[in-house]
Design a protein around this motif. Structure first.
Motif, PDB file in Angstrom:
ATOM      1  N   VAL A  23      25.675  84.010  22.549  1.00 40.39           N
ATOM      2  CA  VAL A  23      26.067  82.792  23.274  1.00 40.39           C
ATOM      3  C   VAL A  23      27.496  82.965  23.795  1.00 40.39           C
ATOM      4  O   VAL A  23      28.453  83.042  23.030  1.00 40.39           O
ATOM      5  N   LYS A  25      29.187  81.030  26.033  1.00 44.26           N
ATOM      6  CA  LYS A  25      29.740  79.854  26.723  1.00 44.26           C
ATOM      7  C   LYS A  25      31.250  79.694  26.568  1.00 44.26           C
ATOM      8  O   LYS A  25      31.878  79.051  27.381  1.00 44.26           O
ATOM      9  N   ASN A  46      25.377  77.211  28.613  1.00 37.99           N
ATOM     10  CA  ASN A  46      24.920  75.815  28.613  1.00 37.99           C
ATOM     11  C   ASN A  46      25.471  74.966  29.755  1.00 37.99           C
ATOM     12  O   ASN A  46      25.376  73.746  29.706  1.00 37.99           O
ATOM     13  N   ILE A  67      20.697  77.489  27.046  1.00 37.16           N
ATOM     14  CA  ILE A  67      20.506  77.043  25.662  1.00 37.16           C
ATOM     15  C   ILE A  67      20.803  75.566  25.432  1.00 37.16           C
ATOM     16  O   ILE A  67      20.429  75.020  24.422  1.00 37.16           O
ATOM     17  N   MET A 151      12.330  75.135  19.966  1.00 37.69           N
ATOM     18  CA  MET A 151      13.751  75.360  19.666  1.00 37.69           C
ATOM     19  C   MET A 151      14.275  74.153  18.904  1.00 37.69           C
ATOM     20  O   MET A 151      13.782  73.036  19.082  1.00 37.69           O
ATOM     21  N   MET A 153      18.071  72.574  16.634  1.00 35.18           N
ATOM     22  CA  MET A 153      19.423  72.711  16.069  1.00 35.18           C
ATOM     23  C   MET A 153      19.506  71.890  14.800  1.00 35.18           C
ATOM     24  O   MET A 153      19.228  70.682  14.817  1.00 35.18           O
ATOM     25  N   MET A 195      22.310  79.392  14.497  1.00 31.71           N
ATOM     26  CA  MET A 195      23.574  79.602  15.201  1.00 31.71           C
ATOM     27  C   MET A 195      24.524  80.308  14.226  1.00 31.71           C
ATOM     28  O   MET A 195      24.116  80.689  13.127  1.00 31.71           O
ATOM     29  N   SER A 196      25.789  80.471  14.612  1.00 26.66           N
ATOM     30  CA  SER A 196      26.715  81.237  13.758  1.00 26.66           C
ATOM     31  C   SER A 196      26.671  80.811  12.298  1.00 26.66           C
ATOM     32  O   SER A 196      26.598  81.644  11.402  1.00 26.66           O
ATOM     33  N   ARG A 211      20.676  82.153  18.223  1.00 30.88           N
ATOM     34  CA  ARG A 211      21.648  81.931  19.305  1.00 30.88           C
ATOM     35  C   ARG A 211      23.034  81.912  18.680  1.00 30.88           C
ATOM     36  O   ARG A 211      23.438  80.917  18.095  1.00 30.88           O
ATOM     37  N   VAL A 212      23.749  83.024  18.794  1.00 22.72           N
ATOM     38  CA  VAL A 212      25.003  83.150  18.046  1.00 22.72           C
ATOM     39  C   VAL A 212      26.181  83.372  18.997  1.00 22.72           C
ATOM     40  O   VAL A 212      26.174  84.332  19.773  1.00 22.72           O
ATOM     41  N   GLY A 213      27.154  82.477  18.930  1.00 26.83           N
ATOM     42  CA  GLY A 213      28.333  82.569  19.798  1.00 26.83           C
ATOM     43  C   GLY A 213      29.578  82.956  19.034  1.00 26.83           C
ATOM     44  O   GLY A 213      30.062  84.093  19.122  1.00 26.83           O
ATOM     45  N   THR A 214      30.104  82.026  18.255  1.00 24.30           N
ATOM     46  CA  THR A 214      31.362  82.212  17.529  1.00 24.30           C
ATOM     47  C   THR A 214      31.386  83.507  16.710  1.00 24.30           C
ATOM     48  O   THR A 214      32.370  84.257  16.759  1.00 24.30           O
TER      49      THR A 214
HETATM   50  C1  LIG Z   1      27.044  76.709  21.396  1.00 26.88           C
HETATM   51  C2  LIG Z   1      25.640  76.797  21.011  1.00 26.88           C
HETATM   52  C3  LIG Z   1      25.199  77.818  20.151  1.00 26.88           C
HETATM   53  C4  LIG Z   1      26.132  78.827  19.510  1.00 26.88           C
HETATM   54  O1  LIG Z   1      26.985  78.209  18.621  1.00 26.88           O
HETATM   55  P1  LIG Z   1      27.936  79.050  17.638  1.00 26.88           P
HETATM   56  O2  LIG Z   1      28.209  78.110  16.527  1.00 26.88           O
HETATM   57  O3  LIG Z   1      29.149  79.376  18.435  1.00 26.88           O
HETATM   58  O4  LIG Z   1      27.183  80.247  17.202  1.00 26.88           O
HETATM   59  C5  LIG Z   1      23.847  77.878  19.860  1.00 26.88           C
HETATM   60  N1  LIG Z   1      22.967  76.998  20.380  1.00 26.88           N
HETATM   61  C6  LIG Z   1      23.355  76.002  21.207  1.00 26.88           C
HETATM   62  C7  LIG Z   1      22.338  75.062  21.730  1.00 26.88           C
HETATM   63  C8  LIG Z   1      24.700  75.863  21.531  1.00 26.88           C
HETATM   64  O5  LIG Z   1      25.078  74.873  22.347  1.00 26.88           O
END
Ligand SMILES: *Cc1c(COP(=O)(O)O)cnc(C)c1O
Length: 219
Positions: A23, A25, A46, A67, A151, A153, A195-196, A211-214
């Motif tokens: 991710v 963003k 996003n 996402i 999907m 969260m 996620m992270s 879905r991993v960003g941080t």
């Molecule tokens: C930002 C986001 C992520 C990633 O989040 P991190 O905590 O940075 O890994 C995953 N899924 C969605 C829908 C997001 O908006």
């Protein structure tokens, strides 16, 4: 650690057939390029208009995942190129994606978002709304979209038992639908969760896409 080390570390925790969506963003194009050079091709964003601009500055074989929450009037910015839309939360949005996809002569894979968190701020449908959407006879008319999974969260909390039970709920619906007779343009293949801070719990619950960003770009 570097971006490529972070990617390698997360990747090593994934089973066969599980996709890591990096991710991006909060990342710069240089950071995305660094992940690309390390061999990654799946990136998640996003913001539709930002992505439309961003993708032209980066290699064109990147698979872009949308996402976040997609507003109907923004779908047109991404339907030319998007690889997978993760968070479809209404029939109306699906119909709009279909309409735009048709103009681009594409069939766009989409996931339905289930609301599993305790927080109202998160989007998504409940179980019966998802079942009703799939059972809607008008769905089969949408020839330019394909529903390929679900999907969700989880709640943003340190309570891993809570997160675990939310992912379990999503996995249960996924399995229930998988076992059902589904319309031609619905096929339960992908389960996008994790996620992270919670991808390890998601993997234990059968996630096929994290879905991993941080943890990739900012640690
Ligand atoms: C930002 C986001 C992520 C990633 O989040 P991190 O905590 O940075 O890994 C995953 N899924 C969605 C829908 C997001 O908006």
């Amino acid at each position: 650690m570097s971006i490529s080390e972070n990617l390698k570390h997360i990747k090593s925790q994934l089973g066969e057939g599980v996709t890591l969506v990096a991710v991006s963003k909060y990342s710069t194009n240089e950071e995305i390029q660094e992940a690309y050079d390390a061999g990654y091709r799946d990136f998640g964003e996003n913001k539709a208009q930002d992505l439309e601009v961003k993708k032209d500055k980066l290699p064109n074989d990147i698979r872009w995942h949308f996402i976040g929450h997609l507003q109907r009037n923004k779908a047109k910015y991404i339907t030319d190129f998007i690889h997978l839309v993760h968070a479809v939360d209404s029939f109306k949005l699906l119909r709009e994606i279909n309409k735009q996809a048709k103009k681009s002569n594409r069939t766009i894979p989409c996931l339905l978002q289930m609301h599993i968190a305790a927080e109202d701020t998160k989007f998504g449908m409940d179980e019966s709304e998802i079942e009703n959407l799939i059972a809607d006879p008008k769905l089969t008319e949408l020839q330019n979209v394909k529903v390929v999974g679900l999907m969700g969260m989880a709640t943003n909390t340190d309570d891993s038992a809570k997160v675990n039970s939310e992912f379990k709920q999503l996995k249960n619906l996924f399995e229930k639908l998988k076992a059902a007779t589904l319309p031609g343009n619905v096929n339960m293949e992908k389960l996008s969760m994790g996620m992270s801070q919670d991808y390890e719990i998601a993997l234990e619950n059968g996630s096929t896409m994290v879905r991993v960003g941080t943890a990739v770009f900012k640690s």
